[in-house]
Motif scaffolding. Sequence first.
Motif: not given
Length: 816
Positions: A543-555
Amino acid sequence: MTQLPSRARAVVIGGGITGASVAYHLARAGWRDTVLLEKADLTSGSTCHAAGLVTQFNPSPTMMRFRRYSIELYRQLGIFETVGSLRFASSREQLLEQQRGVSRAHAIGLDVELVSAEQAAELMPAISTDSLFGAVWVPGDGALDPHTATFALANAARGLGAKILTDTRVTGIELSSRGAVRAVQTPTGRIEAEVVVIACGIWAPQVAAMAGAFVVSTPVDHQHAALRAVMGAELPQDMPCFRDPDNLIYGKAEAGGVVLGGYELNPNARWIDGVPWEHAGTSVTPDQQRFEPLLKGAARRFPFIGEAGIVKLVCHPDAMTPDANPLLGPVPGVKGLFMAAGLSLNGFGGAGGIGKSLTELITAGETELDLYAYRPWRFGPVHRDHRYVAELAREAYRYYYFLRYPYDADEWGRPRRTSALHHRMQDLGAVFGQKHGWERPEHFEPAKPWRRAGADQRRFGWTRPPWFELQAEEHRAFRERVGIIDMTSFGKIELSGPGALPLLERVAGNRIDRPVGSVVYTQLLDKRGGMAADVTVTRLGLDRFRLVTGAGYVNSDLGFLQLERRATDGPVDVRETTEELSVVGMWGPQARQVLESTTRDDISEEGFPFMTARTIQIDGFDVFAQRVTYVGELGWEFYLDPSVAVQIWDRLMAAGQHVGIRPGGYRALDSLRMEKGYRYYGTDLTLLDNPLEAGLGFCVRFDKGDFNGREALLAAKAAGIKRRLRTLLVGEREYVAIYGGEAVYAGGSIVGRLRSCAYGFTVGRNVAYSYLPVELGPGARVDVNVFGHRVPAEVSRDAVLGREQGASHETKPVAS
């Protein structure tokens, strides 16, 4: 005085042009029991001080469309004077920028024309043609009276049933126990409502805080003056409006004289932590010394202005966001709360389109335009520092007219966020850019001291950048040997709890339910199948995941996930973890050889397959390794505790010396990923594009069950897509100055515009992406408008270079 109603379907807070537009469009959409509340009189904020010029010309396609619609609306209301506008190029560099702007405008169908200095003088005989290189002529532009326009929209809203209440300040916003809007409070009572729109300009952050929401804007002083007519040089009332970015000014004719405004290079921010409630229609004390450079600039284009006296100099604060984009849309975590604020000098130009789009969001849950760049939740914890945000707002204001080149970096408010590897990057000669507050290397100059990039392109203009060969060396290291990069700035979001998987499966096109240790490349989708994000998701536990995105898109992505949560998902914790982990990326044909010399773990093809992740040890230190690639070569991302980041970096660098390891910057990532056909969110992938059109259909698993946009994508697949993101090879082997947005022609007609662009050092060609009619496939020939000249281009296959064996699009992680 109109009696305060006890209930309304929607309450709009703010009686400026934006609030009036929202109220009008809501009422027009059938929400006739809409109430607008204004704490003073209509137009009492920035609206009453506006000069009233409206142009359609803007770098943003969305804002261009907002402005075009606004003008249509003002014409329908009979409040717009169409006199056209001229945007002067008072330097060769500005002329080239305007040629780029005209190409972008043509690509979305805007009626603009680049005219010569002589033609500009025919349209506006009052100007001097000294140092005039041309101008953009927009015949549909014009001006209006701010008071008349606002009251016209308010009256139209009233005519449709909306109520307009002045002298009624909102003092609180009540929420239900589930965090939804329930009512607004005023000194004379409360109004129950399920929708509240904050459209109150510089007060918006304070009003949003009443509902526990965090939004970012700063009041920045803006000045304009009424200048007397000069005998013998009176200006006709129907003279076109004008803008002269090199001289930092704009204006229009009035009473034979000029209403003149402009954008100072060192603007003043005020009330950075809260605007006095009592401030209203009165201006603040002007600063003539700050205005003097604007007068001198005006005199260079209109020589008679040197003889014109100032009737009145007005100074008023306008709400500026750190990126000069409005705050528009719903607020995550507070159901029913919407923003239409932080207009950043786009008030009268944007108000009509903003009111229309926000109404579509409120009433239908979607809009026809891409509002991603305007999401009110795009700023994060780093932006809670009022002084830092004020510096960003001031710099955004500074460059509202002052020419900012595509490769220029923000300079003010730095350094703000640095990685644990920052000093190592300095030692290696990094040239730092910034993204979302992070200092990160754009490229390296190994023989020179480190420095922060700034307005660097001002030194070399629209030519090949001086770091071209250095970038080529970094590129070749990744492609031919092995390269290493600090990727700490990548945004990281952790989802945990029983509701994590249901939430991710609903918003993602790809299948997320895979074994622990799986890495999935996917787009997050809206209900129309548009792409709201481009991410990788790693399953860390059941039940645990890490989502990785762009620096400017995280929020933005964090807010999107919060908006998409459903009670039926079950409990889920969604939080940002970007600063908790350092990240090092290492890729290249020799990457396995380098890593094998530092670890006893099995990292063979069979022992560590593509798109998997697990903990390994590097010289005794635990690191979480993910075998993914954004450059199309063998390699890993290493996620590690910041306290050991330098240890890991040093060991990998030492182990790679014998094969020529080299650190790389973020500019090299662009050239590397484009040769391999990898996409970048916000440029190649947007809410108005879908995965099928983007060549990412393999990321859509129709067989996994229901998910956002499934029906829309099935329908699009059945009907057949009409356009496709294509890779173009532009020109020949010589560098071509393309930056994105340029119009693409086929058969004499515009068929698209460029998205991402880079020089591919391995293929030795300029590589660009563009959505084109589907029939224009590999082998087709098109032309690209580059500074007014048609440059031939060839449509290539998606990946100009073959990817690592087994590395299909499915393996590609997110861009930064």
